[in-house]
Design a protein around this motif. Structure first.
Motif, short mmCIF file in Angstrom:
data_model
loop_
_atom_site.label_atom_id
_atom_site.label_comp_id
_atom_site.label_asym_id
_atom_site.label_seq_id
_atom_site.Cartn_x
_atom_site.Cartn_y
_atom_site.Cartn_z
N VAL B 18 0.83 -1.21 0.00
CA VAL B 18 0.00 0.00 0.00
C VAL B 18 0.87 1.26 0.00
O VAL B 18 1.81 1.37 0.79
N SER B 19 0.53 2.19 -0.88
CA SER B 19 1.29 3.44 -0.94
C SER B 19 0.41 4.68 -0.82
O SER B 19 0.91 5.80 -0.81
N VAL B 20 -0.92 4.49 -0.73
CA VAL B 20 -1.84 5.62 -0.59
C VAL B 20 -2.85 5.29 0.50
O VAL B 20 -3.41 4.19 0.51
N ALA B 21 -3.08 6.23 1.40
CA ALA B 21 -4.09 6.05 2.45
C ALA B 21 -5.01 7.25 2.47
O ALA B 21 -4.57 8.39 2.67
N ILE B 45 -4.23 11.07 2.19
CA ILE B 45 -5.21 12.00 1.65
C ILE B 45 -6.36 12.13 2.65
O ILE B 45 -7.25 11.27 2.69
N PRO B 46 -6.34 13.16 3.47
CA PRO B 46 -7.50 13.40 4.33
C PRO B 46 -8.71 13.78 3.47
O PRO B 46 -8.57 14.52 2.50
N VAL B 47 -9.88 13.25 3.83
CA VAL B 47 -11.08 13.47 3.02
C VAL B 47 -12.17 14.10 3.85
O VAL B 47 -12.08 14.17 5.09
N THR B 48 -13.23 14.56 3.19
CA THR B 48 -14.33 15.22 3.90
C THR B 48 -15.40 14.25 4.38
O THR B 48 -16.20 14.59 5.24
N ASN B 49 -15.46 13.09 3.76
CA ASN B 49 -16.34 12.03 4.25
C ASN B 49 -15.84 10.70 3.71
O ASN B 49 -15.07 10.66 2.74
N GLU B 50 -16.27 9.62 4.34
CA GLU B 50 -15.71 8.32 4.00
C GLU B 50 -16.10 7.85 2.60
O GLU B 50 -15.40 7.04 2.00
N GLY B 51 -17.24 8.33 2.10
CA GLY B 51 -17.62 7.97 0.74
C GLY B 51 -16.62 8.51 -0.27
O GLY B 51 -16.25 7.83 -1.23
N GLU B 52 -16.21 9.73 -0.04
CA GLU B 52 -15.20 10.33 -0.90
C GLU B 52 -13.89 9.53 -0.80
O GLU B 52 -13.24 9.25 -1.82
N GLY B 53 -13.55 9.14 0.41
CA GLY B 53 -12.33 8.34 0.60
C GLY B 53 -12.40 7.00 -0.11
O GLY B 53 -11.41 6.53 -0.68
N ALA B 54 -13.57 6.38 -0.10
CA ALA B 54 -13.74 5.10 -0.79
C ALA B 54 -13.57 5.27 -2.29
O ALA B 54 -12.92 4.46 -2.96
N ALA B 55 -14.16 6.33 -2.83
CA ALA B 55 -14.06 6.56 -4.28
C ALA B 55 -12.63 6.88 -4.69
O ALA B 55 -12.16 6.44 -5.74
N ILE B 56 -11.92 7.62 -3.86
CA ILE B 56 -10.51 7.92 -4.15
C ILE B 56 -9.70 6.62 -4.14
O ILE B 56 -8.88 6.37 -5.03
N ALA B 57 -9.93 5.78 -3.14
CA ALA B 57 -9.21 4.51 -3.08
C ALA B 57 -9.51 3.64 -4.30
O ALA B 57 -8.63 2.97 -4.84
N ALA B 58 -10.76 3.68 -4.76
CA ALA B 58 -11.12 2.93 -5.96
C ALA B 58 -10.34 3.43 -7.17
O ALA B 58 -9.88 2.66 -8.01
N GLY B 59 -10.19 4.75 -7.26
CA GLY B 59 -9.43 5.32 -8.36
C GLY B 59 -7.97 4.92 -8.31
O GLY B 59 -7.34 4.66 -9.34
N VAL B 60 -7.43 4.87 -7.10
CA VAL B 60 -6.02 4.44 -6.96
C VAL B 60 -5.86 3.00 -7.45
O VAL B 60 -4.88 2.67 -8.11
N PHE B 61 -6.83 2.15 -7.15
CA PHE B 61 -6.76 0.76 -7.64
C PHE B 61 -6.58 0.73 -9.15
O PHE B 61 -5.81 -0.07 -9.69
N LEU B 62 -7.30 1.58 -9.85
CA LEU B 62 -7.27 1.58 -11.32
C LEU B 62 -5.91 1.99 -11.87
O LEU B 62 -5.62 1.76 -13.04
N SER B 63 -5.10 2.61 -11.03
CA SER B 63 -3.77 3.05 -11.47
C SER B 63 -2.73 1.96 -11.33
O SER B 63 -1.63 2.08 -11.87
N GLY B 64 -3.06 0.91 -10.58
CA GLY B 64 -2.07 -0.13 -10.30
C GLY B 64 -1.40 0.04 -8.96
O GLY B 64 -0.70 -0.86 -8.49
N LYS B 65 -1.60 1.19 -8.31
CA LYS B 65 -1.10 1.36 -6.95
C LYS B 65 -2.14 0.78 -5.97
O LYS B 65 -3.27 0.47 -6.36
N ARG B 66 -1.72 0.65 -4.72
CA ARG B 66 -2.66 0.09 -3.74
C ARG B 66 -2.98 1.12 -2.67
O ARG B 66 -2.09 1.80 -2.17
N ALA B 67 -4.26 1.19 -2.34
CA ALA B 67 -4.74 2.18 -1.38
C ALA B 67 -5.47 1.51 -0.23
O ALA B 67 -5.90 0.36 -0.34
N VAL B 68 -5.60 2.25 0.86
CA VAL B 68 -6.41 1.80 1.99
C VAL B 68 -7.30 2.97 2.41
O VAL B 68 -6.91 4.14 2.27
#
Lengths: 202, 166
Positions: B18-21, B45-68
């Protein structure tokens, strides 16, 4: 101006970019307006997570230009992303917001921008995205696309488009899972990475 | 949250690649967030709500990096909408680490709903999870969550409870 005409103005400007787009009629419109970008576009049916997902992709691929094709309803669903983009300042993210002032795919019900008092570009500037603009003509829109595709800080343009479009377009035949696989394989091929690899040997 | 638990979380994330949280900070794991911020291998990446954080993590997945996505367990309610769309709809996984508010032993009335709703929400999202109450089990639980999510391409969660967060 029509959203489909805006898409046809944006499409020839794109080559190596990756696109994430919103739901409803805009999916089929982008599928037809930018056939050369089909594999490079993630067609989703999402409300509120298009620009956050595009931002996550931009974080993972900082050397690649990412384009978010969001909507008035989608952005209003999660305005917090504007503050996050302002704080994080991605250098490779261009956000287009199609503002037709309607939940068109849900039957044309009005969104909060219909009365003309809610200004999404001003909200973005207030959140701290300095390059946030409104476009009301094709010429303006294309100029913002050219600027947004080369900007080194977050760039957002709200395209004020007509609300009701009745286009007889070819329907995209795939679902979200197939679209994800196509998109991921395109990212893998173009980036030289493996995202969804083979299973382990037993 | 004890220092050894914070260290175990970060060890697990690194073993999982994992390289993005993305996170919305809360109190039970309050020591974890500055530790993630300070880690040179993890972009936070601090977010304003957890839904936004989930969507950001999903986008990171598409890049080949791993997020939590790191959050209080109440965040599963805010994140349910994008999690359903990206996971159940498109098969894009988000791995979550969440604190267990509202489990037995909870002394705050306002936290009780978080405990009541967490497991039904995770089940509704078809998201397997492991509740970890021993520091020694944290690292492997995180590694296992990523192995499962990258085999199934769906969400999974590690829930930190008991003495791990108290």
């Amino acid at each position: 101006m029509k959203r489909y005409d805006c898409m046809k103005a944006l499409a020839p400007l794109l080559k190596d970019e990756l696109v994430i787009l919103s739901l409803g009629a805009s999916v089929d419109e982008w599928y037809n307006a930018a056939p050369h970008m089909r594999e490079a576009s993630l067609f989703q049916q999402q409300l509120g997570c298009v620009t956050p997902e595009a931002f996550g992709l931009a974080v993972g691929l900082p050397h690649r230009r990412i384009v978010s094709l969001d909507t008035d309803g989608g952005l209003l669903f999660n305005l917090g992303i504007l503050a996050t983009l302002a704080n994080e300042q991605p250098q490779n993210l261009f956000v287009v917001v199609w503002d037709n002032k309607k939940y068109l795919s849900a039957g044309g019900h009005r969104t909060h921008t219909e009365k003309g008092v809610v200004d999404l570009a001003a909200m973005a500037r207030g959140a701290g995205i300095e390059d946030a603009y409104s476009a009301t003509s094709l010429e303006e829109f294309e100029a913002h696309c050219r600027a947004g595709l080369t900007a080194t800080r977050p760039y957002l343009v709200v395209a004020h488009v007509e609300g009701a479009e009745t286009l007889d377009l070819k329907r995209k035949p795939s679902d979200g899972r197939e679209d994800k696989y196509v998109f991921v394989r395109h990212v893998e091929q173009s980036e030289g990475v493996l995202i969804m690899g083979p299973s382990e040997k037993n | 949250m004890k220092a050894e638990a914070v260290e175990a979380v970060i060890r697990g994330l690194k073993r999982a690649g994992v390289s993005v949280a993305s996170y919305l900070p809360e109190s039970l794991m309050k020591e974890l967030y500055p530790a993630l911020d300070a880690d040179p291998d993890i972009r936070t990446i601090p977010v304003t709500n957890e839904g936004e954080g989930a969507a950001i993590a999903a986008g990171v997945f598409l890049s080949g990096k791993r997020a939590v996505l790191v959050m209080e367990n109440s965040g599963i309610r805010a994140a349910a909408e994008p999690l359903a769309r990206v996971g159940l709809g498109a098969g894009i996984p988000v791995v979550m680490i969440m604190s267990y508010r509202g489990e037995l032993g909870e002394a705050n009335w306002w936290a009780i709903p978080h405990g009541i709703t967490m497991e039904p929400m995770l089940d509704a999202l078809r998201t397997p999870y492991r509740i970890v109450r021993e520091v020694a089990e944290i690292e492997q639980a995180i590694v296992d969550a990523y192995r499962w999510s990258y085999a199934r391409y769906h969400h999974s969660a590690v829930v930190l409870g008991g003495s791990v967060v108290r």
